[in-house]
Every structure is written in C-alpha cells, then in structure tokens.
Design an enzyme around this catalytic site. Structure first.
Site, PDB file in Angstrom:
ATOM      1  N   GLU A 198       0.848  -1.194   0.000  1.00 21.80           N
ATOM      2  CA  GLU A 198       0.000   0.000   0.000  1.00 21.80           C
ATOM      3  C   GLU A 198       0.883   1.244   0.000  1.00 21.80           C
ATOM      4  OE1 GLU A 198      -2.770  -0.013   3.260  1.00 21.80           O
ATOM      5  OE2 GLU A 198      -3.623   1.940   2.737  1.00 21.80           O
TER       6      GLU A 198
ATOM      7  N   ASN B  29      -6.629   1.393   3.030  1.00 27.51           N
ATOM      8  CA  ASN B  29      -7.343   2.637   3.309  1.00 27.51           C
ATOM      9  C   ASN B  29      -6.937   3.741   2.330  1.00 27.51           C
ATOM     10  OD1 ASN B  29      -8.419   1.271   5.495  1.00 27.51           O
ATOM     11  ND2 ASN B  29      -7.023   2.173   6.994  1.00 27.51           N
TER      12      ASN B  29
ATOM     13  N   ASN C 123     -12.200  -0.906  -0.535  1.00 26.11           N
ATOM     14  CA  ASN C 123     -11.497  -1.501   0.608  1.00 26.11           C
ATOM     15  C   ASN C 123     -12.227  -1.189   1.906  1.00 26.11           C
ATOM     16  OD1 ASN C 123      -8.955  -2.560   2.019  1.00 26.11           O
ATOM     17  ND2 ASN C 123      -9.126  -0.496   2.884  1.00 26.11           N
ATOM     18  N   GLU C 124     -12.457  -2.199   2.710  1.00 27.86           N
ATOM     19  CA  GLU C 124     -13.021  -2.041   4.074  1.00 27.86           C
ATOM     20  C   GLU C 124     -14.104  -0.961   4.149  1.00 27.86           C
ATOM     21  OE1 GLU C 124      -9.912  -1.626   7.036  1.00 27.86           O
ATOM     22  OE2 GLU C 124      -9.293  -3.704   6.773  1.00 27.86           O
TER      23      GLU C 124
ATOM     24  N   TYR D  81      -6.342  -9.025  11.714  1.00 26.33           N
ATOM     25  CA  TYR D  81      -5.017  -8.812  12.290  1.00 26.33           C
ATOM     26  C   TYR D  81      -5.006  -9.401  13.698  1.00 26.33           C
ATOM     27  CZ  TYR D  81      -4.076  -5.817   8.312  1.00 26.33           C
ATOM     28  OH  TYR D  81      -3.873  -5.353   7.034  1.00 26.33           O
TER      29      TYR D  81
ATOM     30  N   GLU E 253      -6.174  -9.356   3.578  1.00 23.04           N
ATOM     31  CA  GLU E 253      -5.275  -8.726   4.562  1.00 23.04           C
ATOM     32  C   GLU E 253      -5.224  -9.615   5.798  1.00 23.04           C
ATOM     33  OE1 GLU E 253      -5.704  -4.561   5.555  1.00 23.04           O
ATOM     34  OE2 GLU E 253      -6.370  -4.109   3.500  1.00 23.04           O
TER      35      GLU E 253
ATOM     36  N   GLN F  11       1.683  -6.481   5.326  1.00 20.18           N
ATOM     37  CA  GLN F  11       1.945  -6.209   3.932  1.00 20.18           C
ATOM     38  C   GLN F  11       3.273  -6.877   3.551  1.00 20.18           C
ATOM     39  OE1 GLN F  11       1.141  -2.103   2.921  1.00 20.18           O
ATOM     40  NE2 GLN F  11      -0.728  -2.038   4.143  1.00 20.18           N
TER      41      GLN F  11
HETATM   42  O1  AHR Z   1      -2.800  -2.917   6.145  1.00 20.95           O
HETATM   43  C1  AHR Z   1      -3.008  -1.759   6.881  1.00 20.95           C
HETATM   44  C2  AHR Z   1      -4.456  -1.287   6.839  1.00 20.95           C
HETATM   45  O2  AHR Z   1      -5.257  -2.184   7.533  1.00 20.95           O
HETATM   46  C3  AHR Z   1      -5.103  -1.208   5.489  1.00 20.95           C
HETATM   47  O3  AHR Z   1      -4.845  -0.011   4.843  1.00 20.95           O
HETATM   48  C4  AHR Z   1      -6.555  -1.324   5.806  1.00 20.95           C
HETATM   49  O4  AHR Z   1      -7.284  -1.909   4.755  1.00 20.95           O
HETATM   50  C5  AHR Z   1      -6.599  -2.129   7.089  1.00 20.95           C
HETATM   51  O5  AHR Z   1      -7.378  -1.530   8.045  1.00 20.95           O
END
Ligand code: AHR
Length: 504
Positions: A26, A71, A171-172, A243, A291, A352
């Site tokens: 990103e 994001n 995205n999200e 995450y 992700e 990432q």
């Molecule tokens: O990977 C970091 C961020 O985590 C990304 O930009 C977003 O999609 C997620 O919240």
C-alpha cells in the site's frame, strides 16, 4: 506428551489455490518509498527499485501483490501517478495523515511486479469515487489501444495492456475510518453497479467485493449477507481481513486466536451458502482473505502521526512492527488454517510485504533483511502448493477465550502430486512440553524425509534487526523418522516445523 495424525491419500480437502500465498503493498509509510523504491540506494536498478528488496521478494515466490491500498485507495486518484514525474501532484493522504508524492504509480508498480515475477491485484476507489473512475482505470490498464485511456497509457510508455484479472471493489467499506464509508446497502448497490460496468468491459475479470474489516465489527456478519444479496451474481470473491495481537502478553491466548480465524472463515462460508440458496444461484463465491498478519507492536509509536500531530510527512515510518519469535508461531498457525480451509479460501494476502507490518524490513541507504515471520510465509508459499489433506489430528488441548479445546499441536498437510512429495507444517503451542508426534501415512509410500526445518528460540520476544539479521531463523531439523508407514517427529515446546517426505 503425545499427538497423532492420520494422513490418508483419499481424504483431501481441495486443491490449494496458489493465490492463497499472495501479498499486499500500500502507499503507506515506507512500504513503497524506501521499501521497494529508493533511487539513491546502492542496489537500486535503473528504475530506482531496490535490488536487495527485490531479491528477498523473489525468493518468496509471491503469486500476486494487491495494490495500491488499503485505506489509501479510498481517496486515491490513480491519474495522479501517471505521466512525467515532474508533473505529478503531491496530495494529502487522509487515511494515514501523510503526503503522497506520486513518484510511484501504476507504471512503476507494474514494472516492479515484472522484476519480481509476480502479478498485480488492483483495487478501485469506491470511497471518494465510483463507477466512472473504476471503468476508466480498467480501460487504462487492460485495453489494448484505440481509446482515450488506453492511448494515454501507450503515450506514457506502456504499449501492451497489463491484463490484470483480479480487481477489488474498494477496501473495508464497513469501517467508519474509511474515506467514503458506507452502510451495507449503499455499498452493496455501488459494488454491484461497479461490477456490472467492469464486466461489460470484460466478463472474465475476477471481482472481489468487500466483506467485514474484521470479525469484531458491529455490522458483521450481516454486512456479508446484505452485500452479497446485492452482488452475488456479479462477483467471484468476498474479502475478509484479520489482524492478530498479543496486547496483554498472554502467549497461549494469542496463539489460540487461530480458532477465531477458523470460526470467522466458517461463518462467512455459511453466509455465502445462505445467500446462494436464497438466490437459487448456480455459481459459487469464495473468500479472498486479502489482509492478514500480526499487527500491534507499532500501534503506540504511530499514534502521533495518525492522530494528525505530526504534520503531513512523506513516507514516515508507520506500522513498522518488529516481529518476534512468538509471531512465527502465529503466522504458521494462520497459514495452516488457510491450507485447511482451501475449499473456500482461494485468495489471501499477507499484509503487507515491505516495512509496513511486513516480513521484509529496510533501512534507508542500508540493508534489507528478513523479519522472523518471513520464514513460515516462505515455507508455505514455496512448499505448500498442491492438494490439502483432510488430516485427523489427535492432540492434548488447552482452553482459551476463543475455544474450550485448542489443540497444542496444529498441523496442515499438502500432497504435491506433480513432485511426489508430502509436506507437513507443524506448530507446537505447548509452552513447556515436547510433543512426540506420529503421522500415519495411509495410501502413501513414504520413501525418505527430504527436508526438515525447525524454528525454536529460548526467547519468545527475540527479533531480527539490521545488526542481528539471523537471530531468529530456521535450522535443519534432526530426528524426523520414517518407519512402517509412519512418520515420527519430535516437537519441542513453542516450535514451528516443516517436514517433507518423498513418495515412491
Ligand atoms: O494494512 C493496513 C491497513 O489495515 C489497510 O490499509 C486497511 O485496509 C486495514 O485496516
């Protein structure tokens, strides 16, 4: 302590889609700038791309890289990143409270992907923009020529279209932190309209609609149902993100989060099936887990910039988690889960790839090195290709908030028929006991153990740094034995292992 595993040749889950080993880059922090691109670096190529980073990426055999966000994409104008560099505008990036020079755009990223032998997965901006931007970007990227946008691409130096197949529809979008955040109905309608327009250009694109940002979102899992009710017939995959964090320094509970991941996947898979039956549909939608990673080490440090108290710096160090040995185990467990859920998870991206919550770290003007989590990702990506086996694992268990019965021993098995090799990835979550594990090979003629890699460390918090790059690294294992159709392997406390068996 003992555990047993049955691996039967006829009991399979699915062919693993190679794209489950994808990654993500990103425009965030130093992922692009000082990550892959650093024109003044001693290893930089003619395009300013770091050769040392490219070498580390190539080894991972990454099938594709998702780009440009995240994001970031929700307020991104892709047109800012094309044409002569000196004419490209500097913009404020609202997502990360930074400045974006646009020195790297789609051309530079595509060339880098070719250098590291990978494909692109692109995201369109459905936050601040919509259908129009998506169709123009698609035409720029994939149309051979003879139209406004494709001719502009040619004028900008790229004759052949890139023919990108994988496209994320935003995205999200469920997240209030997202520029242009929407509710499920609004987003579902926009995603369906965008998908329709993109398919009018090319009906063979693979489109990914946004699912929930994580399993703790208040709108989850209704979000998935509503969005799919709008888009089911127009998309191929629904995206999930997750995450993992060990905030209260409780390693057993942290490693137990893999159970939560499994439940998340199962719930979304059930929602997909529900919408499929409701729509009387003949087609399948699968999961793009685009992700995933451990992310928490850097949270505190990042607050100043993310809260807007650091001005608008260009490419500051953000989300630079320094991964420890414990994270090796977590990443091994995540990848094992994807292998076992390969029936429904067809795409995934470690988030990432460089500097930003990444397996590869760099220093400006200095070295690039493999973080601890590089290794389980490397082993799975390089050796975890083939058919996932439906193993039957019997192991002592422990209790976590995520499951009453979390197995100490977590295993996935992959049969690579082309190479005639069986590969097992094993994690021992037991803090103090070695687990003697025996794998009964049924219908397989195991001839010899051809590779055995082990990761252990006396300090769960040990990390790799530029000065000590190999503090946490795999070593050759000893003692994995094949006898009478049985593979036996000893798993020390808190260990990750890969064992490969050649078949006759
Ligand atoms: O990977 C970091 C961020 O985590 C990304 O930009 C977003 O999609 C997620 O919240």
């Amino acid at each position: 302590m003992k555990a047993s595993v049955v691996a039967n040749k006829d009991y399979t889950i699915s062919k693993i889609d190679d794209r489950v080993y994808g990654a993500f880059l990103e425009h965030l922090g130093r992922a692009i700038y000082e990550g892959i691109y650093e024109p003044d670096h001693p290893t930089a190529d003619k395009d300013g791309m770091r050769g040392d980073v490219a070498d580390l990426v190539k080894k991972l055999d990454v099938p594709f890289v998702r780009y440009p966000g995240g994001n970031f994409v929700s307020a991104y104008n892709w047109e800012d990143g094309i044409g002569p560099r000196e004419n490209r505008p500097t913009r404020l990036d609202l997502a990360w409270h930074t400045s974006e020079s646009n020195a790297v755009g789609i051309h530079e990223f595509a060339d880098w992907c070719a250098t590291v032998n990978t494909e692109m997965m692109l995201a369109v901006n459905l936050g601040s923009r919509g259908v129009d931007e998506a169709r123009n970007f698609l035409e720029y990227v994939n149309h051979p020529g003879g139209s406004y946008w494709s001719d502009l691409r040619i004028k900008n130096g790229r004759k052949e279209p890139w023919n990108v197949k994988l496209w994320c529809l935003g995205n999200e979008m469920d997240g209030p932190w997202q520029v242009g955040h929407k509710d499920a109905d609004e987003y579902g309608k926009l995603a369906a309209n965008t998908a329709r327009a993109m398919r009018m250009f090319d009906k063979n694109l693979e489109l990914i609609v946004c699912g929930s940002s994580n399993a703790d979102m208040p709108s989850y899992p209704d979000w998935e149902r509503i969005v799919l009710e709008h888009t089911y017939e127009h998309v191929d995959h629904i995206s999930l993100h997750m995450y993992f964090a060990n905030r209260d320094d409780n390693t057993p509970n942290f490693l137990g989060l893999a159970e939560k991941l499994d439940t998340y996947i199962e719930t979304v898979a059930a929602t997909i099936r529900q919408v499929k039956s409701k729509k009387r549909s003949k087609k399948d939608v699968t999961i793009s887990f685009d992700e995933w990673n451990v992310w928490y080490h850097s949270n505190k440090k990042d607050r100043e910039i993310l809260d807007g108290n650091g001005g608008w710096p260009h490419a500051p160090g953000l989300l630079e988690d320094m991964y420890n040995f414990e994270d090796v185990l977590m990443v091994g467990l995540i990848l094992n889960t994807f292998i076992r859920r390969s029936d429904v998870v067809k795409i995934a991206c470690i988030a990432q790839l460089v500097n930003v919550i990444a397996p590869i770290m760099t220093e400006k003007g200095g070295p690039a090195w493999a973080q601890t989590i590089y290794y389980p990702y490397y082993f799975a990506s390089v050796y975890g290709r083939g058919t996932a086996l439906q193993l039957v694992t019997t192991s002592p268990t422990y209790e976590t908030p995520h499951s009453a019965e979390t197995k100490f021993v977590d295993v996935s098995g992959v049969h690579n028929e082309d190479e005639g090799v069986l590969t097992f990835f094993l994690v021992n979550r037991n803090p103090s006991e070695t687990v003697e594990t025996s794998v009964s090979l049924q219908g397989f003629n195991g001839v010899e153990v051809i590779d055995h890699q082990v990761m252990t460390h006396p300090n769960l918090k040990a990390i790799n740094t530029s000065a000590k790059q190999n503090e946490v690294a795999p070593r050759k294992g000893e003692g994995a034995k094949l006898a009478n159709g049985n593979l036996s392997v000893s798993l020390p406390p808190y260990s990750y292992q890969m064992v490969r068996v050649r078949l006759g």
